[in-house]
Design an enzyme around this catalytic site. Structure first.
Site, PDB file in Angstrom:
ATOM      1  N   LYS A  19       2.229   9.910   8.086  1.00  0.00           N
ATOM      2  CA  LYS A  19       1.472   9.422   9.246  1.00  0.00           C
ATOM      3  C   LYS A  19       1.970   9.992  10.583  1.00  0.00           C
ATOM      4  CE  LYS A  19      -1.242   5.710   7.466  1.00  0.00           C
ATOM      5  NZ  LYS A  19      -0.795   4.932   6.334  1.00  0.00           N
ATOM      6  N   PHE A  58       0.852  -1.188   0.000  1.00  0.00           N
ATOM      7  CA  PHE A  58       0.000   0.000   0.000  1.00  0.00           C
ATOM      8  C   PHE A  58       0.888   1.239   0.000  1.00  0.00           C
ATOM      9  CE2 PHE A  58      -2.552   3.463   1.565  1.00  0.00           C
ATOM     10  CZ  PHE A  58      -3.691   3.309   0.808  1.00  0.00           C
ATOM     11  N   ASP A  94       9.234   2.597   1.677  1.00  0.00           N
ATOM     12  CA  ASP A  94       8.059   3.349   2.102  1.00  0.00           C
ATOM     13  C   ASP A  94       7.876   3.089   3.591  1.00  0.00           C
ATOM     14  OD1 ASP A  94       5.566   4.239   2.828  1.00  0.00           O
ATOM     15  OD2 ASP A  94       4.532   3.493   1.037  1.00  0.00           O
TER      16      ASP A  94
HETATM   17  C1  LIG Z   1      -1.041   5.240   4.830  1.00  0.00           C
HETATM   18  C2  LIG Z   1       0.066   4.852   3.920  1.00  0.00           C
HETATM   19  C3  LIG Z   1       0.340   5.590   2.755  1.00  0.00           C
HETATM   20  C4  LIG Z   1      -0.529   6.738   2.311  1.00  0.00           C
HETATM   21  O1  LIG Z   1      -0.423   7.831   3.148  1.00  0.00           O
HETATM   22  P1  LIG Z   1      -1.444   9.064   2.979  1.00  0.00           P
HETATM   23  O2  LIG Z   1      -0.951  10.069   3.963  1.00  0.00           O
HETATM   24  O3  LIG Z   1      -2.826   8.542   3.294  1.00  0.00           O
HETATM   25  O4  LIG Z   1      -1.342   9.518   1.579  1.00  0.00           O
HETATM   26  C5  LIG Z   1       1.434   5.229   2.001  1.00  0.00           C
HETATM   27  N1  LIG Z   1       2.220   4.191   2.346  1.00  0.00           N
HETATM   28  C6  LIG Z   1       1.993   3.467   3.457  1.00  0.00           C
HETATM   29  C7  LIG Z   1       2.917   2.352   3.809  1.00  0.00           C
HETATM   30  C8  LIG Z   1       0.895   3.760   4.270  1.00  0.00           C
HETATM   31  O5  LIG Z   1       0.650   3.019   5.352  1.00  0.00           O
END
Ligand SMILES: *Cc1c(COP(=O)(O)O)cnc(C)c1O
Length: 399
Positions: free
Chosen positions: A254, A140, A225
């Site tokens: 986050k 994700f 990420d």
């Molecule tokens: C939540 C998340 C995203 C997206 O972040 P947003 O601030 O909602 O755009 C991207 N990568 C990971 C691993 C996430 O958990």
């Protein structure tokens, strides 16, 4: 409370029905106040929150040092564009760089935005013919089109194509499959060191090291990420520090600013230099409020020894749920790294989340069967045990 809401939950829900696009499934509860690991709804009910802010509130609700820094900054300078220097942004970049791999920072406002920056940088920093990025099944990376294409989950792609060209997908943990996907057009490999939304999936031993080696052998960039795993979530500052593998580019959001919106991309200096004036920007990125909040969050984690507390909390959950697993065949697997906690069930987790809500406990379920907890690092041991008790009862009662 000076700012307490005056409407009932039902009245607010009516407003939403009329005026807010219904692209989220929401619980029928309006939250009005938070403190530490507790939140209160408009009716005055108190909830223990083991999923505060969907992972954003790593320090609990309204952490005092963050509140103070923001209050002070908001009365001094709210926003200036990135055509000016600002001390707070410089100090924030230093704080992140010195706790990771010595990279340089680009600031933005969200995880998706940080990943878009990483995708562009990977293409800019590699030779012109290299544009492909390898990502992983059940990953994700966010909802903007580039980040969405990087997200290898067909359910999120439905109906919005054509997607961005140049993304190819490998199974998480399968090094041979990755090697087979590499060709002369590959620019980078992008991965969550621990998959979050995909079910709290910890990579098999040697996998991330293997990716690093593939990148080194083929001249590719390794992008981590760390939007969910970063900033102390796993008991280290960054998830990659568990595995002894350093990325070329890392993305954060986050929990980055203690609950305030903010995102960042860090890149090794020799890679970062490809992001020149005109190639990329974010108007609000690195604004003084986010910067002050980001620095305050880091300082709070250090002053209150919260990385250690996060490990402790993780140990409690691991112990409680592996113990429960022995007597309860509804639990398939328990995956814990600091306060990143996944409990895989042999049944749909949604009814368990609902039962927990009725008991005034907030948890999450991802990938249908994985109960996901992202509790605050400063959750107390007693709160951890209370949460475990309630979840255990909800699972047992489900029979
Ligand atoms: C939540 C998340 C995203 C997206 O972040 P947003 O601030 O909602 O755009 C991207 N990568 C990971 C691993 C996430 O958990």
């Amino acid at each position: 409370m000076a700012s307490a809401a005056t409407s009932s939950s039902a009245e607010t829900i009516e407003l939403f029905k009329k005026y807010v696009i219904a692209n989220y499934n929401r619980y029928p509860v309006c939250l009005v106040r938070g403190e530490g690991s507790y939140v209160w709804d408009a009716e005055g009910n108190k909830y223990l929150d083991l999923f505060p802010g969907w992972g954003c509130n790593l320090l609990g609700h309204c952490p005092e040092p963050v509140v103070r820094a923001v209050q002070e900054q908001v009365a001094t300078l709210i926003h200036v564009p990135n055509t000016w220097y600002m001390e707070a942004q410089g100090l924030w970049a230093q704080a992140l760089s010195t706790r990771s791999f010595g990279g340089q920072a680009f600031f933005c406002n969200s995880g998706a935005e940080a990943n878009e920056a990483a995708i562009k940088l990977a293409r800019l920093a590699t030779p012109k013919q290299r544009y492909k990025i390898i990502t992983f099944e059940n990953s994700f990376h966010g909802r903007t089109l580039g980040a969405l294409t990087a997200t290898a989950q067909p359910k999120y792609h439905e109906g919005v194509g054509p997607l961005v060209a140049g993304f190819v997908y490998a199974p998480f943990g399968d090094l041979d499959a990755v090697a087979k996907l590499i060709d002369g057009e590959t620019a980078a490999i992008m991965i969550e060191p621990i998959q979050g939304e995909g079910g709290v999936n910890i990579p098999p031993p040697g996998f991330l090291q293997g990716l690093r080696k593939l990148c080194d052998d083929h001249g590719l960039l390794l992008i981590f990420d760390e939007v969910q795993t970063g900033c102390g979530r796993t008991g280290h500052w960054f998830g990659y520090q568990h595995f002894g593998v350093t990325p070329d580019i890392m993305t954060l959001a986050k929990a980055l600013c203690g609950g305030i919106a903010g995102g960042a991309m860090l890149a090794k200096p020799e890679v970062a230099s490809s992001l020149r004036p005109g190639t990329h920007a974010a108007t609000f990125g690195g604004n003084p409020i986010a910067a002050r909040a980001g620095v305050a969050a880091i300082e709070m984690i250090e002053q209150e020894n919260l990385l250690d507390q996060g490990k402790r909390i993780g140990d409690i959950f691991r112990q409680r749920f592996t113990e429960l697993q022995r007597s309860c065949d509804l639990i398939r697997d328990v995956r814990v790294l600091g306060t990143m906690i996944g409990i895989e069930l042999s049944l749909d987790g949604a009814p368990i989340v609902k039962a927990a809500l009725e008991r005034k406990l907030l948890i999450n379920c991802t990938h249908s069967t994985v109960l996901r907890l992202l509790p605050a690092l400063n959750l107390t041991d007693a709160q951890a045990h209370e949460g475990c008790d309630i979840i255990a009862e909800c699972i047992k009662n489900h029979r």
